[in-house]
Design a protein around this motif. Structure first.
Motif, PDB file in Angstrom:
ATOM      1  N   VAL B  25      13.107  32.579  -4.103  1.00  0.00           N
ATOM      2  CA  VAL B  25      11.711  32.997  -4.016  1.00  0.00           C
ATOM      3  C   VAL B  25      10.791  31.800  -3.835  1.00  0.00           C
ATOM      4  CG1 VAL B  25      11.894  35.134  -5.330  1.00  0.00           C
ATOM      5  CG2 VAL B  25      11.586  32.997  -6.529  1.00  0.00           C
ATOM      6  N   LYS B  26       9.652  32.080  -3.221  1.00  0.00           N
ATOM      7  CA  LYS B  26       8.584  31.086  -3.128  1.00  0.00           C
ATOM      8  C   LYS B  26       7.443  31.593  -3.993  1.00  0.00           C
ATOM      9  CE  LYS B  26       9.027  28.985   1.430  1.00  0.00           C
ATOM     10  NZ  LYS B  26       8.498  29.031   2.815  1.00  0.00           N
ATOM     11  N   VAL B  27       7.103  30.848  -5.021  1.00  0.00           N
ATOM     12  CA  VAL B  27       6.008  31.259  -5.892  1.00  0.00           C
ATOM     13  C   VAL B  27       4.758  30.473  -5.519  1.00  0.00           C
ATOM     14  CG1 VAL B  27       5.253  31.527  -8.264  1.00  0.00           C
ATOM     15  CG2 VAL B  27       7.666  31.696  -7.725  1.00  0.00           C
ATOM     16  N   HIS B  28       3.757  31.181  -5.063  1.00  0.00           N
ATOM     17  CA  HIS B  28       2.486  30.532  -4.721  1.00  0.00           C
ATOM     18  C   HIS B  28       1.609  30.539  -5.959  1.00  0.00           C
ATOM     19  CE1 HIS B  28       3.077  30.692  -0.237  1.00  0.00           C
ATOM     20  NE2 HIS B  28       4.074  31.416  -0.700  1.00  0.00           N
ATOM     21  N   TYR B  29       1.424  29.366  -6.548  1.00  0.00           N
ATOM     22  CA  TYR B  29       0.752  29.253  -7.832  1.00  0.00           C
ATOM     23  C   TYR B  29      -0.573  28.522  -7.665  1.00  0.00           C
ATOM     24  CZ  TYR B  29       0.742  29.065 -12.940  1.00  0.00           C
ATOM     25  OH  TYR B  29       0.447  29.253 -14.271  1.00  0.00           O
ATOM     26  N   GLU B  43       9.574  26.647  -4.793  1.00  0.00           N
ATOM     27  CA  GLU B  43      10.647  27.426  -4.188  1.00  0.00           C
ATOM     28  C   GLU B  43      11.960  27.168  -4.900  1.00  0.00           C
ATOM     29  OE1 GLU B  43      11.168  26.815  -0.023  1.00  0.00           O
ATOM     30  OE2 GLU B  43      12.742  28.324   0.113  1.00  0.00           O
ATOM     31  N   CYS B  46      15.653  32.504  -8.562  1.00  0.00           N
ATOM     32  CA  CYS B  46      15.254  33.159  -9.806  1.00  0.00           C
ATOM     33  C   CYS B  46      16.509  33.334 -10.655  1.00  0.00           C
ATOM     34  CB  CYS B  46      14.604  34.502  -9.493  1.00  0.00           C
ATOM     35  SG  CYS B  46      14.271  35.434 -10.981  1.00  0.00           S
ATOM     36  N   PHE B  73       7.466  31.212 -15.204  1.00  0.00           N
ATOM     37  CA  PHE B  73       6.125  31.740 -14.919  1.00  0.00           C
ATOM     38  C   PHE B  73       5.912  33.044 -15.669  1.00  0.00           C
ATOM     39  CE2 PHE B  73       7.450  29.464 -11.106  1.00  0.00           C
ATOM     40  CZ  PHE B  73       6.343  28.681 -10.825  1.00  0.00           C
ATOM     41  N   ILE B  80      -0.773  33.478 -10.227  1.00  0.00           N
ATOM     42  CA  ILE B  80       0.210  33.661  -9.168  1.00  0.00           C
ATOM     43  C   ILE B  80      -0.474  34.361  -7.998  1.00  0.00           C
ATOM     44  CG2 ILE B  80       2.355  34.812  -8.498  1.00  0.00           C
ATOM     45  CD1 ILE B  80       3.385  34.355 -11.281  1.00  0.00           C
ATOM     46  N   ILE B  83       4.267  36.084  -4.439  1.00  0.00           N
ATOM     47  CA  ILE B  83       5.682  35.739  -4.587  1.00  0.00           C
ATOM     48  C   ILE B  83       6.386  36.203  -3.311  1.00  0.00           C
ATOM     49  CG2 ILE B  83       7.772  35.999  -5.960  1.00  0.00           C
ATOM     50  CD1 ILE B  83       5.933  36.811  -8.307  1.00  0.00           C
TER      51      ILE B  83
END
Lengths: 206, 120
Positions: B25-29, B43, B46, B73, B80, B83
């Motif tokens: 996953v790519k987590v845009h935070y 990235e 999980c 997270f 966030i 995702i």
């Protein structure tokens, strides 16, 4: 001062606007009814009596039921509040809306009973070593001097019953006033178990 | 309990992206620096999800310059932004902590591909 009777629902957490997690206690405040009034002329002081949590008429014995003014249902909890900050008459209904715009509150509740406890848990004494041949583990140590005073001073901290006493927590921040669900979210913890009665009042020292 | 859920409701994100354990996953935070706000992307795989409701969290693991980095997270955090699921993983357990002891090829998660039927 403004105060109402509420019920502790439990703790959870919510996100604040800046994205940080805030631990909150949810306090439910059902409608409080003004059951009676005390006046300076008659009683020597000003106060109102609030009732909360209605109960059935038939569950109340007659001497108790007779104290309620006509048209007001009996309540499980009755509390007197001196010098109330709002003008109200008998029969008025008060609720969470009183706390709109209030920043901080004090909460009074009865803490959870812990039974008979030793000094380490009850007063935070240090105790002794657990190992290396130590024979002193969780005791309280000396209780005083020798020939003088030849007695233990009153108020010496000793093992005994802990908890189940009235406690006040001051200056809890109001995170949210939810009028629809009749509840308050307060930052931090509140004394007592879930479903306990608590008294929420505006902060004394803020 | 009902009231507790109502209290939490406003903190729970709606239309959350669905992903599973083992997915890349790519987590845009969102990161707030003084007055400016920017989005940082983390990235990785999980490897765990914990708790339910507002307290739900997920852990993302990646190898950065040969050092394993894990970040947990809060699932419903308003920080966030998004995702993204890069690749679905095929795993047989709910917690992939065994990945911590693996290096190189062993630390990979197989990709989940659509099941081939006889007709195809």
């Amino acid at each position: 001062m403004i105060a109402v009777i509420g019920k502790k629902v439990g703790m959870t957490q919510v996100f604040s606007e800046d994205g940080s997690l805030v631990p909150v206690t949810v306090v439910q405040i059902e409608e409080n009814v003004v059951v009676g009034q005390r006046t300076k002329e008659k009683n020597g002081y000003d106060a109102i009596i609030l009732g909360a949590d209605k109960i059935k008429q038939k569950r109340v014995i007659k001497p108790v039921a007779g104290q309620y003014p006509e048209g007001i249902e009996p309540c499980r909890y009755l509390r007197e509040f001196r010098d109330y900050g709002k003008e109200c008459a008998v029969g008025d209904k008060l609720g969470v809306e009183l706390f709109d715009g209030v920043g901080f509150v004090d909460v009074i509740g009865v803490s959870k009973g812990k039974g008979s406890q030793g000094v380490m848990k009850r007063y935070g004494f240090g105790g002794g070593r657990a190992t290396h041949g130590s024979k002193f583990h969780r005791g309280m140590g000396s209780t005083g001097q020798c020939a003088w005073p030849s007695r233990v001073f009153p108020g010496k901290k000793m093992p005994g019953h802990m908890g189940n006493v009235k406690r006040t927590v001051q200056n809890l921040e109001i995170v949210r006033v939810d009028q629809e669900n009749k509840m308050l979210l307060l930052r931090g913890s509140v004394p007592g178990a879930i479903n306990n009665m608590v008294i929420v009042s505006t902060a004394k020292r803020k | 309990m009902e009231l507790l859920k109502k209290a939490e409701a406003s903190s729970i994100r709606e239309n959350v992206e669905e992903f599973n354990i083992g997915d890349s996953v790519k987590v845009h935070y969102k990161i707030i620096e003084g007055k400016t706000e920017r989005v940082q992307v983390f990235e990785g795989t999980c490897i765990a999800m914990k708790n339910t409701g507002v307290r739900k969290t997920f852990t993302v693991r990646k190898i950065s310059y040969n050092v394993g980095v894990e970040r947990t997270f809060p699932f419903h955090s308003p920080k966030i932004a998004m995702i993204e699921v890069v690749r679905q993983g095929k795993v047989r357990r709910a917690k992939l902590f065994y990945l911590r002891d693996k290096i190189g090829k062993g630390a990979k998660v197989k990709e989940k591909r659509p099941v081939k039927t006889a007709k195809n």
